[in-house]
Design a protein around this motif. Structure first.
Motif, short mmCIF file in Angstrom:
data_model
loop_
_atom_site.label_atom_id
_atom_site.label_comp_id
_atom_site.label_asym_id
_atom_site.label_seq_id
_atom_site.Cartn_x
_atom_site.Cartn_y
_atom_site.Cartn_z
N PRO A 8 0.83 -1.21 0.00
CA PRO A 8 0.00 0.00 0.00
C PRO A 8 0.85 1.25 0.00
O PRO A 8 1.93 1.29 0.59
CB PRO A 8 -0.80 -0.13 1.31
N ARG A 9 0.39 2.29 -0.65
CA ARG A 9 1.09 3.56 -0.65
C ARG A 9 0.80 4.29 0.65
O ARG A 9 -0.34 4.32 1.12
CB ARG A 9 0.65 4.40 -1.84
N TYR A 10 1.84 4.92 1.21
CA TYR A 10 1.70 5.59 2.50
C TYR A 10 1.64 7.11 2.33
O TYR A 10 2.39 7.69 1.55
CB TYR A 10 2.88 5.24 3.41
N TYR A 11 0.73 7.74 3.09
CA TYR A 11 0.66 9.20 3.21
C TYR A 11 0.54 9.55 4.69
O TYR A 11 -0.08 8.80 5.45
CB TYR A 11 -0.56 9.75 2.48
N PRO A 12 1.08 10.68 5.10
CA PRO A 12 0.87 11.09 6.50
C PRO A 12 -0.60 11.25 6.85
O PRO A 12 -1.03 10.92 7.95
CB PRO A 12 1.62 12.44 6.58
N ALA A 13 -1.40 11.77 5.90
CA ALA A 13 -2.83 11.96 6.17
C ALA A 13 -3.63 11.81 4.88
O ALA A 13 -3.14 12.15 3.80
CB ALA A 13 -3.09 13.34 6.79
N ILE A 14 -4.85 11.30 5.03
CA ILE A 14 -5.79 11.14 3.92
C ILE A 14 -7.13 11.69 4.37
O ILE A 14 -7.57 11.45 5.50
CB ILE A 14 -5.94 9.67 3.50
N TRP A 15 -7.79 12.43 3.48
CA TRP A 15 -9.14 12.95 3.74
C TRP A 15 -10.09 12.37 2.69
O TRP A 15 -9.83 12.48 1.49
CB TRP A 15 -9.17 14.47 3.64
N ILE A 16 -11.20 11.80 3.15
CA ILE A 16 -12.27 11.37 2.24
C ILE A 16 -13.59 11.95 2.75
O ILE A 16 -13.77 12.17 3.95
CB ILE A 16 -12.36 9.84 2.11
N SER A 17 -14.50 12.22 1.84
CA SER A 17 -15.79 12.78 2.24
C SER A 17 -16.85 12.39 1.22
O SER A 17 -16.55 11.88 0.14
CB SER A 17 -15.71 14.30 2.35
N ASP A 18 -18.09 12.64 1.59
CA ASP A 18 -19.22 12.50 0.67
C ASP A 18 -19.22 11.13 -0.02
O ASP A 18 -19.30 11.02 -1.24
CB ASP A 18 -19.19 13.64 -0.35
N VAL A 19 -19.16 10.10 0.82
CA VAL A 19 -19.20 8.72 0.33
C VAL A 19 -20.65 8.33 0.04
O VAL A 19 -20.93 7.62 -0.92
CB VAL A 19 -18.58 7.77 1.38
N HIS A 20 -21.57 8.77 0.87
CA HIS A 20 -23.00 8.50 0.72
C HIS A 20 -23.31 7.00 0.72
O HIS A 20 -24.05 6.50 -0.14
CB HIS A 20 -23.54 9.18 -0.54
#
Length: 279
Positions: A8-20
């Motif tokens: 998996p690719r690593y990021y310090p932070a991920i934001w997701i929204s509006d999945v519904h």
């Protein structure tokens, strides 16, 4: 090495929204695929993760919707700091802001300090939508029309798929071409930036309008994580603290992510942290 077997690719932070989740328009399989291929220290769920508005009208919940919830809970158990900021469609969770459940912190808003030292206000954004605040009936009507547009989209794109043509979004076309919709988006982004400035933040990260974006607005960094209905996008923090929009394209044999470059950033990179703002 095939993408499916790559780490998996690593990021310090991920934001997701509006999945519904709970709607037919939700692309839960795509989000699940994205979550399987990405890890982060912080995972922010920036509102409208579950669509309570639509679920009051009709029940729709497939195994893939359940799998997304289980995947997020699994990430929390394995050490990812998961912060859930409810939106207007999942406003039923707002009375629980300030509490933690299953390793997930529920907050009305929160703060994220990136590795470049920038402080971001993280909030869904519906509080800055005049329709939501002052004419909720109109918001419900708009939501019903949006759902209708998505239904027409599915039928239309089923035909396009059989013809070998790519996906085309009717609702996004209307949103980006109709003058009033474009004006609303511009006002929303400006209001969000102004609020961040007023409160002493360097930037703001939100969702709500389903328009992924990273840009500067009069010296304030504005980020929008998009949605998992049409754009299939997330916002990520790079190792140097810069922000990028990531568009996820799940494919049976070759899954990959494409990104939009952030603005140049040469600031130092301290460790990321998250602080909950007062509810």
């Amino acid at each position: 090495m095939p993408h499916e077997t790559a780490p998996p690719r690593y990021y310090p932070a991920i934001w997701i929204s509006d999945v519904h989740l709970g709607t037919r328009g939700c692309r839960a399989e795509a989000l699940l695929d994205f979550l399987r291929h990405h890890e982060s220290d912080y995972l922010y769920l920036v509102g409208d993760i579950v669509d309570g508005w639509q679920m009051k009208k009709s029940w729709f919940w497939t195994q893939s919707h359940n799998d997304v919830v289980q995947k997020i809970l699994r990430k929390a158990r394995k050490g990812t700091r998961v912060i859930y900021v409810p939106g207007n469609h999942d406003e039923a969770a707002r009375p629980y802001c300030g509490l933690d459940f299953g390793g997930i912190a529920i907050r009305s808003e929160t703060e994220h300090t990136a590795r470049d030292g920038r402080r971001y206000l993280v909030v869904h954004g519906d509080a800055f939508d005049g329709v939501i605040q002052h004419a909720k009936w109109l918001a419900y009507l708009g939501d019903s029309l949006y759902t209708l547009a998505l239904s027409l989209n599915r039928a239309f794109n089923a035909v396009r798929h059989r013809m070998g043509l790519p996906y085309w979004s009717l609702s996004q076309y209307l949103k980006h071409k109709v003058k009033n919709a474009v004006s609303f988006i511009s006002r929303f982004e400006t209001l969000m930036a102004d609020e961040a400035r007023r409160r002493g933040f360097d930037g703001v990260i939100c969702g709500h309008i389903h328009k992924p974006e990273v840009r500067d607005i009069d010296g304030i960094r504005y980020g929008n994580s998009g949605d998992w209905v049409e754009s299939l996008s997330a916002l990520v923090e790079q190792a140097d603290g810069s922000l990028q929009v990531v568009y996820w394209t799940p494919h049976p044999r070759a899954r990959h992510a494409s990104t939009e470059p952030d603005l140049p950033n040469t600031a130092p990179a301290p460790a990321a942290k998250e602080e909950a703002c007062a509810s």
